[in-house]
Design a protein around this motif. Structure first.
Motif, PDB file in Angstrom:
ATOM      1  N   LEU A  28       0.846  -1.197   0.000  1.00 27.48           N
ATOM      2  CA  LEU A  28       0.000   0.000   0.000  1.00 27.48           C
ATOM      3  C   LEU A  28       0.881   1.246   0.000  1.00 27.48           C
ATOM      4  CD1 LEU A  28      -2.665  -1.064   2.677  1.00 27.48           C
ATOM      5  CD2 LEU A  28      -2.818  -1.244   0.175  1.00 27.48           C
ATOM      6  N   PRO A  29       0.498   2.246  -0.786  1.00 26.89           N
ATOM      7  CA  PRO A  29       1.307   3.475  -0.840  1.00 26.89           C
ATOM      8  C   PRO A  29       1.500   4.069   0.554  1.00 26.89           C
ATOM      9  CG  PRO A  29      -0.438   3.504  -2.494  1.00 26.89           C
ATOM     10  CD  PRO A  29      -0.693   2.305  -1.612  1.00 26.89           C
ATOM     11  N   GLY A  30       2.752   4.417   0.860  1.00 24.69           N
ATOM     12  CA  GLY A  30       3.019   5.083   2.141  1.00 24.69           C
ATOM     13  C   GLY A  30       3.360   4.141   3.267  1.00 24.69           C
ATOM     14  N   VAL A  31       3.251   2.824   3.035  1.00 27.18           N
ATOM     15  CA  VAL A  31       3.561   1.900   4.135  1.00 27.18           C
ATOM     16  C   VAL A  31       5.065   1.651   4.205  1.00 27.18           C
ATOM     17  CG1 VAL A  31       3.235  -0.449   5.027  1.00 27.18           C
ATOM     18  CG2 VAL A  31       1.295   0.818   4.058  1.00 27.18           C
ATOM     19  N   VAL A  32       5.661   1.310   3.059  1.00 24.30           N
ATOM     20  CA  VAL A  32       7.117   1.114   3.035  1.00 24.30           C
ATOM     21  C   VAL A  32       7.754   2.443   2.606  1.00 24.30           C
ATOM     22  CG1 VAL A  32       9.009  -0.098   1.863  1.00 24.30           C
ATOM     23  CG2 VAL A  32       6.912  -1.334   2.490  1.00 24.30           C
ATOM     24  N   GLY A  33       8.712   2.930   3.396  1.00 20.88           N
ATOM     25  CA  GLY A  33       9.293   4.255   3.136  1.00 20.88           C
ATOM     26  C   GLY A  33       9.776   4.387   1.708  1.00 20.88           C
ATOM     27  N   ASN A  34      10.596   3.405   1.268  1.00 24.69           N
ATOM     28  CA  ASN A  34      11.175   3.524  -0.077  1.00 24.69           C
ATOM     29  C   ASN A  34      10.424   2.573  -1.015  1.00 24.69           C
ATOM     30  OD1 ASN A  34      12.615   3.475  -2.408  1.00 24.69           O
ATOM     31  ND2 ASN A  34      14.550   2.776  -1.485  1.00 24.69           N
ATOM     32  N   GLN A  35       9.464   3.117  -1.729  1.00 19.34           N
ATOM     33  CA  GLN A  35       8.609   2.292  -2.594  1.00 19.34           C
ATOM     34  C   GLN A  35       9.444   1.530  -3.619  1.00 19.34           C
ATOM     35  OE1 GLN A  35       5.547   2.034  -1.750  1.00 19.34           O
ATOM     36  NE2 GLN A  35       4.692   0.776  -3.383  1.00 19.34           N
ATOM     37  N   ALA A  36      10.616   2.088  -3.984  1.00 17.27           N
ATOM     38  CA  ALA A  36      11.469   1.410  -4.986  1.00 17.27           C
ATOM     39  C   ALA A  36      11.902   0.049  -4.467  1.00 17.27           C
ATOM     40  CB  ALA A  36      12.684   2.272  -5.291  1.00 17.27           C
ATOM     41  N   SER A  37      12.105  -0.048  -3.132  1.00 22.26           N
ATOM     42  CA  SER A  37      12.581  -1.334  -2.589  1.00 22.26           C
ATOM     43  C   SER A  37      11.502  -2.397  -2.741  1.00 22.26           C
ATOM     44  CB  SER A  37      12.942  -1.172  -1.107  1.00 22.26           C
ATOM     45  OG  SER A  37      11.761  -0.991  -0.342  1.00 22.26           O
ATOM     46  N   VAL A  38      10.246  -1.974  -2.729  1.00 22.84           N
ATOM     47  CA  VAL A  38       9.138  -2.928  -2.907  1.00 22.84           C
ATOM     48  C   VAL A  38       9.177  -3.492  -4.323  1.00 22.84           C
ATOM     49  CG1 VAL A  38       6.622  -3.157  -2.998  1.00 22.84           C
ATOM     50  CG2 VAL A  38       7.695  -1.781  -1.212  1.00 22.84           C
ATOM     51  N   LEU A  39       9.514  -2.611  -5.266  1.00 23.71           N
ATOM     52  CA  LEU A  39       9.506  -3.044  -6.681  1.00 23.71           C
ATOM     53  C   LEU A  39      10.635  -4.027  -6.974  1.00 23.71           C
ATOM     54  CD1 LEU A  39       8.699   0.426  -8.295  1.00 23.71           C
ATOM     55  CD2 LEU A  39       7.128  -1.496  -7.873  1.00 23.71           C
ATOM     56  N   ASP A  40      11.737  -3.936  -6.166  1.00 17.52           N
ATOM     57  CA  ASP A  40      12.901  -4.806  -6.419  1.00 17.52           C
ATOM     58  C   ASP A  40      12.868  -6.070  -5.567  1.00 17.52           C
ATOM     59  OD1 ASP A  40      15.129  -1.965  -6.840  1.00 17.52           O
ATOM     60  OD2 ASP A  40      13.722  -2.995  -8.195  1.00 17.52           O
ATOM     61  N   ASP A  41      11.857  -6.202  -4.723  1.00 21.29           N
ATOM     62  CA  ASP A  41      11.837  -7.365  -3.828  1.00 21.29           C
ATOM     63  C   ASP A  41      11.761  -8.672  -4.612  1.00 21.29           C
ATOM     64  OD1 ASP A  41      12.001  -6.115  -1.446  1.00 21.29           O
ATOM     65  OD2 ASP A  41       9.856  -5.928  -1.158  1.00 21.29           O
ATOM     66  N   SER A  42      12.150  -9.731  -3.906  1.00 22.13           N
ATOM     67  CA  SER A  42      11.944 -11.064  -4.492  1.00 22.13           C
ATOM     68  C   SER A  42      10.501 -11.171  -4.960  1.00 22.13           C
ATOM     69  CB  SER A  42      12.192 -12.146  -3.433  1.00 22.13           C
ATOM     70  OG  SER A  42      13.555 -12.285  -3.198  1.00 22.13           O
ATOM     71  N   HIS A  43      10.308 -11.789  -6.088  1.00 25.44           N
ATOM     72  CA  HIS A  43       8.986 -12.072  -6.657  1.00 25.44           C
ATOM     73  C   HIS A  43       8.335 -10.843  -7.260  1.00 25.44           C
ATOM     74  CE1 HIS A  43       9.118 -16.082  -5.004  1.00 25.44           C
ATOM     75  NE2 HIS A  43       9.421 -15.579  -3.843  1.00 25.44           N
ATOM     76  N   ALA A  44       8.810  -9.651  -6.884  1.00 29.18           N
ATOM     77  CA  ALA A  44       8.165  -8.448  -7.454  1.00 29.18           C
ATOM     78  C   ALA A  44       8.352  -8.447  -8.966  1.00 29.18           C
ATOM     79  CB  ALA A  44       8.751  -7.192  -6.834  1.00 29.18           C
ATOM     80  N   GLN A  45       9.563  -8.861  -9.423  1.00 28.82           N
ATOM     81  CA  GLN A  45       9.831  -8.923 -10.869  1.00 28.82           C
ATOM     82  C   GLN A  45       9.836 -10.377 -11.338  1.00 28.82           C
ATOM     83  OE1 GLN A  45       9.962  -6.068 -12.410  1.00 28.82           O
ATOM     84  NE2 GLN A  45       9.879  -4.937 -10.484  1.00 28.82           N
ATOM     85  N   GLY A  46       9.290 -11.254 -10.514  1.00 30.71           N
ATOM     86  CA  GLY A  46       9.242 -12.664 -10.922  1.00 30.71           C
ATOM     87  C   GLY A  46      10.526 -13.421 -10.656  1.00 30.71           C
TER      88      GLY A  46
END
Ligand code: JBZ
Length: 246
Positions: free
Chosen positions: A163-181
């Motif tokens: 959810l927007p605003g939960v994780v400080g650095n949204q970019a880290s969410v996009l690079d997480d395991s499984h985020a890009q498969g």
């Protein structure tokens, strides 16, 4: 996002008051309402289970308290303008939770969770719920827990962090395991040498293109070794010929 959780152990969800999710709740990004199933029983012992029809071990959760509780959840959702929350029922017999499913749940305005215990919830509860709500039966893995509470904590965390605003650095969410498969590759921080172990030189080079290339190669190699089926599931053309050969 509003989250309703129905359980006979509401205190199991104290961890949702902590850390990222606790902060998100304090900021109003997430609203969690716990429902104690026993509050919807009408006998002195607040009974929620009974022996299974057809015999067999263990106990099954009775339909009446569940029906009344889910009616109350739906009425609250309707009062707040949501025609029907998505009801997620953690169960060993459910579809396996994936990051794609977590992303889909994160787009919902309202999620409700039905935490089973014992041998599960009378099937008619789900049949009746499907008359009024979308219902998804979900497992967090090929193992069996003692109830749905731990699985609900996992699903709520996997969803809330998107959810927007939960994780400080949204970019880290996009690079997480499984985020890009893919699985995430290794991470390092200071000191550059620790117990004789050095940080890979490329990470100290300042060459951002080379670092990005190295990190993606590490992710592909790790995925190929640990979860090769994830590579097979990538959309065609996701890997360059060089990356295919890794
Ligand atoms: C009776 O409720 C249960 C019992 C075990 C269980 N195991 C799950 C899992 O995802 O592994 S969800 C779940 C719900």
């Amino acid at each position: 996002m509003h989250v309703d959780i129905v359980s006979i152990f509401p205190e199991y969800f104290r961890p949702l008051e902590l850390s990222l999710i606790g902060k998100a709740r304090a900021r109003g990004v997430l609203d969690v309402h716990l429902w104690d199933l026993r509050d919807f029983t009408h006998d002195p012992h607040r009974t929620v289970d009974d022996t299974p029809y057809g015999g067999g071990p263990g106990m099954v959760m009775r339909p009446e308290p569940w029906g009344e509780t889910l009616d109350a959840v739906r009425a609250e959702a309707a009062r707040l303008g949501v025609d029907a929350p998505l009801l997620i029922v953690p169960t060993p017999a459910g579809e396996l939770l994936t990051q794609r499913a977590a992303e889909r749940y994160a787009a919902e305005p309202w999620l409700a969770f039905a935490c089973g215990r014992y041998e599960g919830i009378d099937e008619r509860v789900l049949l009746d719920a499907r008359r009024h709500m979308r219902v998804e039966e979900v497992s967090i893995g090929d193992y069996v827990l003692a109830g749905g509470e731990a699985a609900t904590l996992v699903i709520v965390e996997a969803v809330a962090r998107l959810l927007p605003g939960v994780v400080g650095n949204q970019a880290s969410v996009l690079d997480d395991s499984h985020a890009q498969g893919l699985l995430e590759g290794p991470a390092y921080t200071k000191p550059a040498v620790w117990r004789g172990l050095e940080v890979p030189e490329v990470l100290l080079s300042g060459n951002h293109a080379a670092i990005a290339r190295w990190r993606r190669e590490q992710a592909i190699r790790r995925t190929a070794v640990r979860r090769p089926e994830l590579l097979d599931a990538l959309p065609p053309g996701s890997l360059t010929p060089h990356e295919e050969a890794l």
